[in-house]
Design an enzyme around this catalytic site. Structure first.
Site, PDB file in Angstrom:
ATOM      1  N   LYS A 216    -169.708 -24.019 -94.822  1.00 54.41           N
ATOM      2  CA  LYS A 216    -168.524 -23.161 -94.865  1.00 54.41           C
ATOM      3  C   LYS A 216    -167.474 -23.850 -95.710  1.00 54.41           C
ATOM      4  O   LYS A 216    -167.444 -25.077 -95.825  1.00 54.41           O
ATOM      5  CB  LYS A 216    -167.984 -22.871 -93.465  1.00 54.41           C
ATOM      6  CG  LYS A 216    -167.389 -24.043 -92.690  1.00 54.41           C
ATOM      7  CD  LYS A 216    -165.973 -24.443 -93.020  1.00 54.41           C
ATOM      8  CE  LYS A 216    -165.036 -23.263 -93.020  1.00 54.41           C
ATOM      9  NZ  LYS A 216    -163.636 -23.721 -93.433  1.00 54.41           N
TER      10      LYS A 216
ATOM     11  N   ASN B  14    -153.076 -18.382 -99.121  1.00 57.10           N
ATOM     12  CA  ASN B  14    -152.486 -19.573 -98.514  1.00 57.10           C
ATOM     13  C   ASN B  14    -151.007 -19.421 -98.186  1.00 57.10           C
ATOM     14  O   ASN B  14    -150.411 -20.285 -97.548  1.00 57.10           O
ATOM     15  CB  ASN B  14    -152.728 -20.781 -99.421  1.00 57.10           C
ATOM     16  CG  ASN B  14    -154.163 -21.254 -99.336  1.00 57.10           C
ATOM     17  OD1 ASN B  14    -154.562 -21.882 -98.380  1.00 57.10           O
ATOM     18  ND2 ASN B  14    -154.959 -20.887-100.326  1.00 57.10           N
TER      19      ASN B  14
ATOM     20  N   THR C 250    -167.471 -32.718 -97.701  1.00 60.54           N
ATOM     21  CA  THR C 250    -166.632 -31.553 -97.956  1.00 60.54           C
ATOM     22  C   THR C 250    -166.893 -30.475 -96.926  1.00 60.54           C
ATOM     23  O   THR C 250    -168.027 -30.216 -96.583  1.00 60.54           O
ATOM     24  CB  THR C 250    -166.887 -30.979 -99.359  1.00 60.54           C
ATOM     25  OG1 THR C 250    -165.959 -29.926 -99.583  1.00 60.54           O
ATOM     26  CG2 THR C 250    -168.258 -30.444 -99.534  1.00 60.54           C
TER      27      THR C 250
ATOM     28  N   SER D 111    -151.728 -16.571 -90.193  1.00 57.16           N
ATOM     29  CA  SER D 111    -151.823 -15.227 -89.639  1.00 57.16           C
ATOM     30  C   SER D 111    -153.176 -14.586 -89.930  1.00 57.16           C
ATOM     31  O   SER D 111    -153.467 -13.535 -89.387  1.00 57.16           O
ATOM     32  CB  SER D 111    -150.723 -14.335 -90.206  1.00 57.16           C
ATOM     33  OG  SER D 111    -150.814 -14.246 -91.610  1.00 57.16           O
TER      34      SER D 111
ATOM     35  N   THR E 233    -164.269 -19.159 -92.233  1.00 60.49           N
ATOM     36  CA  THR E 233    -162.827 -18.947 -92.054  1.00 60.49           C
ATOM     37  C   THR E 233    -162.374 -17.951 -93.123  1.00 60.49           C
ATOM     38  O   THR E 233    -162.476 -16.753 -92.937  1.00 60.49           O
ATOM     39  CB  THR E 233    -162.054 -20.276 -92.123  1.00 60.49           C
ATOM     40  OG1 THR E 233    -162.462 -21.017 -93.284  1.00 60.49           O
ATOM     41  CG2 THR E 233    -162.322 -21.120 -90.884  1.00 60.49           C
TER      42      THR E 233
ATOM     43  N   GLU F 296    -161.225 -19.806-102.498  1.00 62.55           N
ATOM     44  CA  GLU F 296    -160.242 -18.806-102.099  1.00 62.55           C
ATOM     45  C   GLU F 296    -159.670 -18.075-103.313  1.00 62.55           C
ATOM     46  O   GLU F 296    -159.116 -18.694-104.228  1.00 62.55           O
ATOM     47  CB  GLU F 296    -159.122 -19.466-101.296  1.00 62.55           C
ATOM     48  CG  GLU F 296    -159.581 -19.857 -99.896  1.00 62.55           C
ATOM     49  CD  GLU F 296    -158.531 -20.575 -99.092  1.00 62.55           C
ATOM     50  OE1 GLU F 296    -158.678 -20.604 -97.862  1.00 62.55           O
ATOM     51  OE2 GLU F 296    -157.578 -21.118 -99.683  1.00 62.55           O
TER      52      GLU F 296
END
Length: 415
Positions: free
Chosen positions: A186, A410, A197, A415, A160, A284
């Protein structure tokens, strides 16, 4: 990323296809409008697999988890395939279980197996209705493209916000037979596990019972994935599954006393630990992998709690992003860890490939060079070493720094 070497185990390529008898594939079925990105993946073994799994403990669970649980119960832990999609979590949908069951049936029909022999998983946006047409339209193509070299395509399909594929595999011996265990993972955000997780799929050709896989997984997840935290949010769709088809030909492992059980469990640890580190490093917006080791604790549980407390601290994570040797934030995080231990014997070091910076001895700060500290913290892998000097308990926890980009990612995730 450097991988720790373990005697008797050799790192190999292949991920989920490293084990005998496993094939994989991935493609774009239209869930992701970017046609260059895979969004549907499959892992398959023609031979039946003894299968175990652990799942998120979030009260809100994705429909695929509920369906997979039913499948493993109905099939007594025997499966042949994993079907997984990205871009849509199929969570919070009134017809979610129906959709997960239908996509499982589509996969089963295409493979010539029964529906309960499919592990189904999804990741992506929560609360977005899941269409079944993309699965139906592309299932034959997905199955026809299965190959022993399809692990990269499958690993890409589960990504993702991940920036890199996460795959690890090892080769080892049991009963003189060459065995393999490999996996793909992932995850980049919404990671703070309590049982599992992200999405992680592991395959092996070891002959081992469903019960022994489950026991090994329950033990290893506690000291690997459960010791990972990116942002403190536990996902609704977390799952780890392990499939073993027995093609290595070793004598089946049926009890903890079997010599092969410890060997299998160590292989599982090596793969899961390395994928945990990969998940942490690819958090991230992350620029640094953080690995905290706590030793000298009264027991392992205390060591886990202390190490995780440090890794979870937003203030410490920010300090590491800023490359600021503000070790007081480590002390603070240790201090509010929910366990019983003394702090006046504690030593703390910060280290990296540039060297080791001693910052605390017997619970008190010591002088250090800010110039050397800047060199240590400029590296992309930072190690926090804590010695409580109160026992033999030890554990590691993994995380990453907290950056501006985490907020950007985030702020417009849908989008």
């Amino acid at each position: 990323m450097n991988m720790t070497q373990f005697e008797g185990y050799k790192y190999i390529d292949g991920g989920v296809c490293a084990s005998q008898g496993f094939q994989a594939n991935g493609l774009n079925c239209g869930l992701n409008p970017d046609k260059e990105k895979n969004d549907l993946g499959m892992v398959y073994s023609k031979e039946p697999c003894q299968t175990a799994a652990v799942y998120t403990q979030n009260k809100v669970k994705g429909a695929p988890i509920l369906v997979t649980k039913k499948h493993l119960e109905a099939g007594n832990g025997v499966t042949h395939a994993v079907l997984v999609n990205s871009k849509n979590a199929n969570t919070g949908n009134a017809n979610g279980e129906q959709v997960a069951a239908e996509t499982s049936r589509l996969a089963a029909d295409a493979l010539g197996i029964t529906e309960d022999q499919v592990v189904v998983a999804s990741t992506g946006v929560i609360g977005l209705p899941m269409p079944t047409a993309p699965f139906a339209d592309h299932m034959k193509q997905l199955v026809d493209g299965l190959s022993e070299s399809g692990n990269d395509a499958a690993a890409t399909a589960i990504m993702t916000t991940d920036t890199v594929k996460k795959q690890v595999a090892v080769e080892f011996e049991i009963d003189g037979k060459t065995c393999h265990l490999g996996g793909m993972a992932k995850g980049s955000g919404m990671i703070h596990p309590n049982m599992a997780t992200t999405l992680n799929f592991i395959t092996s050709d070891v002959a081992i019972s469903h019960e022994m896989i489950q026991r090994a997984l329950d033990e290893i997840v506690k000291i690997t994935y459960n010791c990972l935290s990116i942002d403190g949010d536990t996902s609704t769709n977390d799952m780890v599954s392990v499939m073993a088809n027995g093609l290595a030909g070793n004598e089946e492992i049926c009890t903890t006393e079997d010599a092969g059980f410890a060997v299998f469990k160590q292989a599982l640890y090596i793969v899961m630990m390395n994928m945990t580190r990969m998940l942490a490093k690819d958090g991230e917006g992350a620029t640094k992998l953080l690995e905290c080791t706590c030793k000298g604790a009264p027991d392992q549980e205390t060591a886990i709690i202390v190490a995780k407390s440090v890794i979870r601290s937003p203030l410490f994570k920010c300090a590491m992003f800023g490359e600021d040797a503000n070790w007081g934030r480590v002390l603070c995080a240790i201090g509010y860890a929910d366990a019983d231990f003394a702090i006046d014997t504690m030593d703390v070091d910060l280290s990296s490939a540039a060297g080791t910076l001693e910052v605390c001895r017997n619970g008190a700060g010591i002088d250090f060079s800010e110039e050397f500290a800047a060199k240590v913290l400029a590296e992309d892998e930072i190690y926090i070493d804590i010695d409580l000097k109160q026992g033999n308990g030890s554990a590691k926890a993994w995380g990453c720094d907290l950056t501006y980009d985490y907020v950007k990612i985030n702020g417009d995730y849908r989008s």
